[in-house]
Scaffold this active site. Structure first.
Site, PDB file in Angstrom:
ATOM      1  N   THR A 338       0.822  -1.222   0.000  1.00 48.30           N
ATOM      2  CA  THR A 338       0.000   0.000   0.000  1.00 48.30           C
ATOM      3  C   THR A 338       0.855   1.271   0.000  1.00 48.30           C
ATOM      4  OG1 THR A 338      -0.194  -0.262   2.398  1.00 48.30           O
ATOM      5  CG2 THR A 338      -2.033  -1.034   1.066  1.00 48.30           C
ATOM      6  N   ASP A 339       0.168   2.408  -0.180  1.00 48.33           N
ATOM      7  CA  ASP A 339       0.837   3.721  -0.249  1.00 48.33           C
ATOM      8  C   ASP A 339       0.770   4.454   1.087  1.00 48.33           C
ATOM      9  OD1 ASP A 339       1.131   3.336  -3.061  1.00 48.33           O
ATOM     10  OD2 ASP A 339      -0.956   3.898  -3.284  1.00 48.33           O
ATOM     11  N   SER A 364       1.061   8.729   5.064  1.00 52.87           N
ATOM     12  CA  SER A 364       0.532   8.676   3.704  1.00 52.87           C
ATOM     13  C   SER A 364       1.687   8.956   2.758  1.00 52.87           C
ATOM     14  CB  SER A 364      -0.584   9.706   3.500  1.00 52.87           C
ATOM     15  OG  SER A 364      -0.955   9.750   2.146  1.00 52.87           O
ATOM     16  N   ARG A 365       2.020   7.987   1.907  1.00 52.01           N
ATOM     17  CA  ARG A 365       3.189   8.158   1.042  1.00 52.01           C
ATOM     18  C   ARG A 365       2.888   9.037  -0.162  1.00 52.01           C
ATOM     19  NH1 ARG A 365       3.623   2.390   2.260  1.00 52.01           N
ATOM     20  NH2 ARG A 365       4.989   2.215   4.049  1.00 52.01           N
ATOM     21  N   VAL A 366       1.625   9.408  -0.358  1.00 52.95           N
ATOM     22  CA  VAL A 366       1.296  10.387  -1.391  1.00 52.95           C
ATOM     23  C   VAL A 366       1.349  11.785  -0.782  1.00 52.95           C
ATOM     24  CG1 VAL A 366      -0.529  11.196  -2.939  1.00 52.95           C
ATOM     25  CG2 VAL A 366      -0.060   8.755  -2.737  1.00 52.95           C
TER      26      VAL A 366
END
Length: 502
Positions: A338-339, A364-366
């Protein structure tokens, strides 16, 4: 009128000679072993992987194992009436489910059959449950937010359309509630939501559906239910079926949100059918392809490039941990796919901090790319304040006397924590979130007793809606916080505080 026997015989002969029975070649096999939701079949030499097969009693199965001298099938229903020697025929149809607008507002099982008593589905469009994920060329970077309506999420761990954000935590920490709040918040938006219930009690699923109906959220939601009493085969199929339904909207240029509740039980179901079909077990008795089980599912969530429709499918998988251990096999697998993850902690939940988001372990990698400019401008300061508060709070346990700057920082952090609390089923619109976060991070609540922070927030929102509605409308419209709007908001907060002190 007289009929002669010769005429009758001649007429019958003509009819018999003219009759042509339609011939259909069907690959047929026999059951050589059945039990525990699986069957082994002899014959079916032309069977394909994931093909649907039909037993004599009408129950369907999916081809799971293709071996040298038999075919392993997982049975999608009641297997007690199937006996050794029964005939089975191939359908030449890969496992597929009905898709389209007709499913919105309905509750279906993983085969796409309605189970809500509202009649048959009026759709003739089907999609295969298994499909290769969109490649890199078809995708676009994630840049549009999914507004969850939850202050702690939208401000610090924003979710973008096309992202995969894991919700992880022990049982009874609010994972499903967080997902349901996100669905409710899409009520007047443009997102179609799909809630996939895997291995839950029927009472729990019914409660979720009742909640969605109460808040008028079923109008944009599809529920795919494989309950605890259903065969493991249906639990295994459920998330793929839900994903196929979501992909239909994505490829039509729409935005869809899918929640897998939860993938821990999905992994258990896959382990069960794999062990029954004698697939070699690996770590914790899971088969060797357990990572691929979830990676091929979650990779199907994407934001498509405008040249290819521009739709999106956002995935919120849920994983249940045991004793707060996120380093076990399935959690670490899904975290790596997941991101980002939102980690819900039992200690915070029992301390009354709800949603019980652990700010240190969540990410949250975004990140800010999926945030509106208004939220980005106020949330940067929020993350910094909370990080400093956590560090000082740990340090303050060892010191009795603290200087004024440290005390002020701790007081600010306590008020931020209080403001980030939110009741269940009460998602908050973007403009309200921006205004209250701006107020707390800029010190307007520093002189307020902590126990009055929630009441202050409610009164503040009422004041802004009645006296200065133009500020909230401008934030909602522009999705930004200009210098002029910031000045107006600051003056409005001071006016509100002045009225409170009168």
């Amino acid at each position: 009128m007289v009929f002669r026997a010769e005429d009758i015989v001649a007429a019958i002969k003509r009819e018999i000679e003219a009759f042509e029975a339609p011939l259909e070649a069907v690959d047929v096999g026999t059951v050589i072993e059945v039990g525990d939701g699986i069957a082994r079949l002899h014959g079916l030499s032309g069977a394909m992987s994931s093909e649907l097969v039909e037993f004599e009693n009408g129950v369907m199965g999916i081809v799971f194992n293709l071996e040298k001298d038999n075919v392993g099938v997982i049975i999608m229903g009641d297997y007690t009436d199937i006996e050794e020697g029964d005939l089975v025929k191939c359908t030449r149809r890969i496992a597929s489910v009905p898709v389209g607008d007709a499913l919105i507002g309905r509750v279906v099982n993983p085969l796409g059959q309605p189970i809500d008593g509202k009649g048959p589905l009026e759709t003739d469009k089907f999609r295969p449950v298994e499909r290769i994920a969109p490649n890199v060329v078809l995708r676009k970077e994630v840049d549009t937010p999914v507004q969850t309506g939850i202050k702690a999420i939208d401000s610090m761990f924003p979710i973008g359309r096309g992202q995969r954000e894991l919700i992880i935590g022990d049982r009874q920490t609010g994972k499903t509630a967080l997902a349901i709040d996100t669905i409710i918040n899409q009520k007047k938006g443009d997102m179609v939501c799909i809630y996939v219930a895997i291995g839950q009690k029927r009472a729990s699923v019914a409660r979720v559906i009742a909640t969605l109906e109460e808040y008028e959220a079923m109008d944009h939601t599809i529920v795919v239910a494989a309950t605890a009493s259903d065969p493991a085969a249906l639990k295994y199929l459920a998330p793929y079926a839900g994903c196929a339904m979501g992909e239909e909207f994505m490829e039509r240029g729409k935005d869809a949100l899918i929640i897998y509740d939860d993938l821990s039980k999905h992994a258990w179901a896959y382990r069960e059918v794999s062990l029954l079909l004698r697939r070699p077990p690996g770590r914790e008795a899971y088969p060797g392809d357990i990572f691929y089980l979830h990676s091929r599912l979650l990779e199907r969530a994407a934001k498509l490039h405008p040249d290819y429709g521009g739709g999106s499918l956002t995935a919120l998988p849920i994983i249940e941990t045991q004793a707060a251990d996120i380093s076990t096999y399935i959690p670490t697998n899904v975290i790596s796919i997941t991101d980002g993850q939102i980690y819900l902690e039992s200690d915070l939940f029992y301390a009354g901090i709800r949603p019980a988001v652990n700010v240190g372990l969540s990410v949250s990698r975004v990140g800010g790319k999926a945030q509106t400019w208004a939220m980005r401008k106020v949330a940067g300061k929020l993350r910094l304040e909370l990080a400093q508060f956590r560090e000082l709070a740990a340090f303050a346990q060892f010191g009795s006397e603290l200087d004024k700057a440290t005390r002020d920082q701790l007081e600010r952090g306590q008020r931020i924590t209080e403001i980030l609390k939110q009741p269940q089923y009460a998602p908050m619109p973007l403009e309200r979130q921006v205004m209250i976060i701006y107020a707390v991070t800029n010190g307007f609540l520093d002189d307020l007793p902590i126990e009055k922070a929630r009441d202050w927030e409610e009164a503040f929102h009422r004041f802004m809606e009645t006296k200065h509605p133009e500020i909230g409308e401008a934030i909602a419209r522009e999705k930004d916080l200009s210098e002029e709007m910031t000045s107006q908001l600051r003056d409005a907060i001071r006016e509100f505080k002045g009225r409170l002190s009168l």
